[in-house]
Structure formats: structure tokens, C-alpha cells
Design a protein around this motif. Structure first.
Motif, mmCIF file in Angstrom:
data_model
loop_
_atom_site.group_PDB
_atom_site.id
_atom_site.type_symbol
_atom_site.label_atom_id
_atom_site.label_comp_id
_atom_site.label_asym_id
_atom_site.label_seq_id
_atom_site.Cartn_x
_atom_site.Cartn_y
_atom_site.Cartn_z
ATOM 1 N N VAL A 278 0.933 -1.301 0.072
ATOM 2 C CA VAL A 278 0.043 0.056 0.073
ATOM 3 C C VAL A 278 0.815 1.372 0.093
ATOM 4 O O VAL A 278 0.412 2.140 -0.720
ATOM 5 C CB VAL A 278 -1.014 -0.062 1.222
ATOM 6 C CG1 VAL A 278 -1.532 1.258 1.284
ATOM 7 C CG2 VAL A 278 -1.954 -1.073 0.977
ATOM 8 N N GLN A 279 2.035 1.398 0.666
ATOM 9 C CA GLN A 279 2.811 2.425 0.891
ATOM 10 C C GLN A 279 3.263 2.870 -0.550
ATOM 11 O O GLN A 279 3.236 4.097 -0.771
ATOM 12 C CB GLN A 279 3.871 2.122 1.631
ATOM 13 C CG GLN A 279 4.741 1.035 1.352
ATOM 14 C CD GLN A 279 5.755 0.728 2.766
ATOM 15 O OE1 GLN A 279 6.772 1.820 2.961
ATOM 16 N NE2 GLN A 279 5.785 -0.361 3.455
ATOM 17 N N LYS A 282 0.467 4.089 -2.840
ATOM 18 C CA LYS A 282 -0.297 5.290 -2.531
ATOM 19 C C LYS A 282 0.969 6.470 -3.194
ATOM 20 O O LYS A 282 0.318 7.391 -3.632
ATOM 21 C CB LYS A 282 -0.098 5.752 -1.178
ATOM 22 C CG LYS A 282 -1.444 4.838 -0.379
ATOM 23 C CD LYS A 282 -1.194 5.406 1.093
ATOM 24 C CE LYS A 282 -2.618 4.794 1.791
ATOM 25 N NZ LYS A 282 -2.756 4.930 3.433
ATOM 26 N N GLY A 285 0.550 6.895 -6.939
ATOM 27 C CA GLY A 285 -0.918 7.448 -7.301
ATOM 28 C C GLY A 285 -1.782 6.060 -7.984
ATOM 29 O O GLY A 285 -2.480 6.321 -8.770
ATOM 30 N N ASN A 287 -4.327 3.343 -8.883
ATOM 31 C CA ASN A 287 -5.655 2.860 -8.549
ATOM 32 C C ASN A 287 -5.788 1.459 -8.303
ATOM 33 O O ASN A 287 -6.278 0.710 -9.114
ATOM 34 C CB ASN A 287 -6.646 3.432 -9.873
ATOM 35 C CG ASN A 287 -8.013 3.232 -9.349
ATOM 36 O OD1 ASN A 287 -8.313 3.198 -8.123
ATOM 37 N ND2 ASN A 287 -8.899 3.479 -10.550
ATOM 38 N N GLU A 338 -1.469 2.797 8.546
ATOM 39 C CA GLU A 338 -1.833 3.738 7.848
ATOM 40 C C GLU A 338 -0.994 4.091 6.587
ATOM 41 O O GLU A 338 -1.419 4.617 5.507
ATOM 42 C CB GLU A 338 -2.312 5.082 8.485
ATOM 43 C CG GLU A 338 -3.607 4.785 9.429
ATOM 44 C CD GLU A 338 -3.923 5.749 10.521
ATOM 45 O OE1 GLU A 338 -3.394 6.917 10.178
ATOM 46 O OE2 GLU A 338 -4.888 5.667 11.166
ATOM 47 N N ARG A 339 0.342 3.837 6.864
ATOM 48 C CA ARG A 339 1.328 4.159 6.050
ATOM 49 C C ARG A 339 1.552 3.201 5.023
ATOM 50 O O ARG A 339 2.161 3.195 3.997
ATOM 51 C CB ARG A 339 2.607 4.760 6.616
ATOM 52 C CG ARG A 339 2.808 5.982 7.253
ATOM 53 C CD ARG A 339 4.151 6.000 7.859
ATOM 54 N NE ARG A 339 4.415 7.276 8.484
ATOM 55 C CZ ARG A 339 4.969 8.298 7.665
ATOM 56 N NH1 ARG A 339 5.548 8.220 6.471
ATOM 57 N NH2 ARG A 339 5.264 9.335 8.322
ATOM 58 N N GLY A 340 0.950 1.910 5.385
ATOM 59 C CA GLY A 340 1.136 0.641 4.530
ATOM 60 C C GLY A 340 1.984 -0.354 5.052
ATOM 61 O O GLY A 340 2.691 -0.966 4.197
ATOM 62 N N PHE A 358 -8.178 2.970 2.104
ATOM 63 C CA PHE A 358 -7.438 2.612 1.040
ATOM 64 C C PHE A 358 -6.518 1.307 1.410
ATOM 65 O O PHE A 358 -5.811 1.374 2.366
ATOM 66 C CB PHE A 358 -6.303 3.490 0.533
ATOM 67 C CG PHE A 358 -5.574 3.256 -0.788
ATOM 68 C CD1 PHE A 358 -6.236 3.531 -2.088
ATOM 69 C CD2 PHE A 358 -4.305 2.672 -0.811
ATOM 70 C CE1 PHE A 358 -5.592 2.968 -3.183
ATOM 71 C CE2 PHE A 358 -3.590 2.250 -2.033
ATOM 72 C CZ PHE A 358 -4.388 2.615 -3.149
ATOM 73 N N PRO A 359 -6.378 0.200 0.298
ATOM 74 C CA PRO A 359 -7.374 0.186 -0.908
ATOM 75 C C PRO A 359 -8.843 0.311 -0.454
ATOM 76 O O PRO A 359 -9.178 0.007 0.549
ATOM 77 C CB PRO A 359 -6.908 -1.028 -1.588
ATOM 78 C CG PRO A 359 -6.572 -1.835 -0.420
ATOM 79 C CD PRO A 359 -5.872 -1.006 0.471
#
Length: 426
Positions: A278-279, A282, A285, A287, A338-340, A358-359
């Protein structure tokens, strides 16, 4: 594995605040020392660690904390070798961040101190899923304080699905549905050269295991004491992956390098990864969203989790325990999650709006817990991983047939477990 309902996952952290505030530290605030931390992960993990050290130093200003972080780019077997080398050379760290793949390898050698009393005296640990502590014990002794965990999901590029006119994956999709989806997401130019792969057939042990589990099998037996490579379902699973590469052409042959960069660049539509990706998603960018791995016989995926341990020979045990309290705190877990940096072990940290934002299907991380299978992690894990991956990559490249690869891997694994049994006095 402990299971959680959607309602339990979304428990307010307020309800847990009283318990979380009752952790105890043992060191004197004016203590002076240097603590060495051997951690693992990427930017998200390091940021959370540095924040925790900042809070620790506010309480213990005379303690210097030195951090070394390993990205685990070549697998946990190499990390085991690295840590054993540190102890053998007489230069171990005081605190180790590690993962379930290494627990038996380290605990069977008595490298880390028992932490049962430490946990009992710090009621804030009650916010963790009990199963994480159960899996952090070896022969009834707790050596590991859990942090984040990861289960392998299908991470996919929603823009590429939209461009191909495909619906996003739904719970319960099958191997064949996955196969057809990967075909539809593979793009070739006029000369037939692939410019966009539908899927990356994994190149790492942790990433590939869900394929076996969803077929009701595994490369080891259920209690991790012997090879299971001769199970016909193992060969069936390997054949399916081989066909994705060589029959359908939806994936390249697994190489030494992972294809995270290609996924971020839109050159690969689906990959097997955990929440740690995830980090990067993000930052780029992307999707991206996640889906539960497809099923053959049943819905299943793998779970592995990180933890902190304290070297049994540290000369600063009380300070190390105080630092571990910060490294495993709700604040640290929330920041890293939260940062991944993985799904937080604390339920409160995994229920925040930021984590679930997210995701889009982030709630699936916890929803999969009822059918996750711990990564097979025997005391000879570093040998098991190397044996399996060596034959797996040979089979995926066509250098070794599926039948011959399974037989050869079984023979080597059997020899490894025989040696392990002798080493353990069995």
C-alpha cells in the motif's frame, strides 16, 4: 486462528483506551546505554520505528538507539542466516524485529528471552488478537511480541480492469475465472510481444503458498514435520501456474527480481502481495484494490506476522522491554498501518478511517482471517524455503518437469527433516 466479525473489527479505540494505558516499563528514566535494533521492512516501518524511538527518548533521554533495517528482499531464510551470524560472531542486536517464518529457527536455539511475565504485567497487550501470541510461543514459552501481520491478497490495478471492460473480482471467484481474467488483461503489440502482463506468477515462497492452500494442500504436512510434495494436488497446482506462463502467456517466468515496479507502472495487472504494498501504491498514485485469492477447492490464503524479540544475552533487558512497549504501541501500529506497513496486530489500530480508506476493499484483510493458514515455518525453514524455491523456479522455467521437480524436492526436504530431527534429539 481467532476469527473476528465486521463489527468486532470496527471497535472504537476509545473502548480500549483504559487497557492500553496500563502498560508498565521497568527501567530507570536516567539510565544510560546504547540499544541496537535489528528491524525489517520499508519506509512505513522505519517511520513508525523512528516515531516510537522519539517517544522512548522523551522518557529515557540518555539512551542511544541504533536501528538497522532489512527489506527482506531475498526472503526470510536469508534473514535467519544473517541473524544467526550476528549471534555466532558475538555481535547480536538487543531487539529483533522478525516474522513467523523465523520463530522456530530462533527459539529452538534459545536466542531470545522468555516474555511471558513481561506480557502478563502489561495489560495493554490485550488489544492484540490472542492467536498472534499463541503463534509467538515455542514449546509453551512466549518469545515474540506481535506487531503487524500480512495475508496474501490479489492486488490489482483497477484502471487496467476498467480499460479491459472487466468487472472487479468478487469473493468466491475460481481458478478458471482468474485464468480468463488474466488472459483478458494481457496485452500484446502488433508483433506479438507482451506489453502488459495479466499476472505475475510469484517468485517467493510466501507469495505462492495461497495457490496450494486454495487447492486443499501444501508443500509440507499440517504440523510442518515432513514434505508433502508428492501429494497430486501439489503437482496440479504447479501445473496450473506453469500453464499461466507457458500456455496462456499471461505471466513471465519468475525471475530473481519481483515485479512491484512493473505493477506500479501499469505493466502488470495483478500480483500476489500483502498490505505492505500500500505504501508504494499511495506514493505512485496507483488506483489499486485487493481481492481474495481465487479458489479451487476452498477459499484460503496465507498469513504471516511480524514481532519483536529481545536477545537473551542483552545487558539492557529492562530498557529493551521499555523500547518494545513503544515499538508495539497503538500509536506505532496505527502509524505503520496507515502508511502501509502491514495490517496492525492491535484491533484498535486496524479500525481507523485512515486505515480502511485505501485500498477501497481494505476491510477484506480482516475478513479473510477465518480462512487464513499460517505460513509453514519449521525450525529448518531456511532450508525448506531454499529447497522449495530452487525446484519451483526450475519447474516454472521448464528446466525441470513438474513430476521430477516434486520428486526431487520431496527427497531433499525429507533429508532436511531427518537432519532436523537428529539435531533436536528426536
Amino acid at each position: 486462528m481467532t476469527t473476528f466479525s465486521r463489527r468486532q473489527v470496527l471497535l472504537s479505540s476509545v473502548a480500549l483506551a483504559a487497557g492500553l494505558g496500563m502498560s508498565r516499563a521497568f527501567a530507570q528514566s536516567d539510565a544510560s546505554a546504547t540499544l541496537r535494533v535489528q528491524a525489517f521492512g520499508g519506509d512505513a516501518e522505519l517511520a513508525g520505528i523512528n516515531s516510537a524511538i522519539g517517544r522512548f527518548n522523551a522518557k529515557y533521554p540518555n539512551v542511544t538507539v541504533e536501528v538497522s533495517i532489512d527489506p527482506i528482499s531475498t526472503g526470510w531464510g536469508d534473514y535467519v542466516t544473517k541473524v544467526l551470524g550476528q549471534f555466532t560472531s558475538g555481535s547480536p542486536a538487543d531487539i529483533y524485529g522478525t516474522a513467523i517464518e523465523t520463530f522456530q529457527a530462533f527459539s529452538s536455539r534459545n536466542l531470545f528471552m522468555p516474555l511471558d511475565d513481561f506480557v502478563a504485567e502489561n495489560t495493554g497487550f490485550s488489544d492484540f488478537a490472542p492467536s498472534l501470541f499463541e503463534q509467538g510461543s515455542y514449546k509453551g514459552v512466549l518469545n515474540y511480541i506481535p506487531i503487524g501481520w500480512n495475508n496474501i491478497m490479489i492486488n490489482y490495478n483497477r484502471d487496467l480492469f476498467d480499460k479491459a471492460g472487466l468487472a472487479y473480482p468478487e469473493r468466491g471467484w475460481t481458478w478458471e475465472q482468474f485464468r480468463e481474467t488474466a488472459k483478458a488483461l494481457t496485452v500484446r503489440d502488433a508483433s506479438g510481444t507482451v506489453t502488459q502482463f495479466g499476472y505475475e506468477v510469484p517468485n517467493q515462497n510466501f507469495f505462492v503458498q495461497p495457490w496450494f492452500f486454495s487447492n486443499g494442500t501444501g508443500i509440507l504436512n499440517a504440523d510442518w514435520t515432513a514434505s508433502n510434495m508428492l501429494d497430486p494436488k501439489v503437482a496440479e497446482t504447479l501445473q496450473f501456474l506453469y500453464d499461466l506462463i507457458h500456455v496462456d502467456g499471461v505471466s513471465p517466468i519468475p525471475g530473481a527480481e519481483m515485479m512491484d515496479n512493473q505493477f506500479m507502472a501499469g505493466q502488470v495487472a495483478m500480483i500476489n502481495r500483502g498490505q505492505w504494498i500500500v505504501q508504494n501504491a499511495k506514493a505512485n498514485g496507483l488506483n489499486m484494490d485487493i481481492a481474495v485469492p481465487p479458489r479451487k477447492e476452498k477459499e484460503a490464503t496465507i498469513i504471516g506476522f511480524g514481532a519483536y524479540a529481545i536477545a537473551g544475552n542483552t545487558s539492557n533487558a529492562d530498557l529493551a522491554k521499555a523500547l518494545v512497549l513503544e515499538l508495539t504501541s497503538e500509536e506505532t501500529q496505527r502509524e505503520q498501518g496507515e502508511r502501509g506497513g502491514g495490517v496492525p496486530g492491535r484491533k484498535s489500530a486496524a479500525s481507523t478511517e485512515a486505515f480502511l480508506a485505501f485500498p477501497p476493499s481494505a476491510f477484506l484483510y480482516y475478513e479473510t482471517l477465518p480462512f487464513t493458514v499460517p505460513v509453514p515455518s519449521p525450525a529448518n525453514f531456511q532450508e525448506v524455503e531454499k529447497i522449495f524455491i530452487r525446484h519451483y523456479t526450475a519447474m516454472m522455467s521448464g528446466q525441470e518437469s513438474i513430476a521430477d521437480g516434486c520428486k526431487a524436492a520431496d527427497a531433499e526436504l525429507t533429508e532436511s527433516f531427518t537432519r532436523l530431527k537428529q539435531q533436536m534429539g528426536g
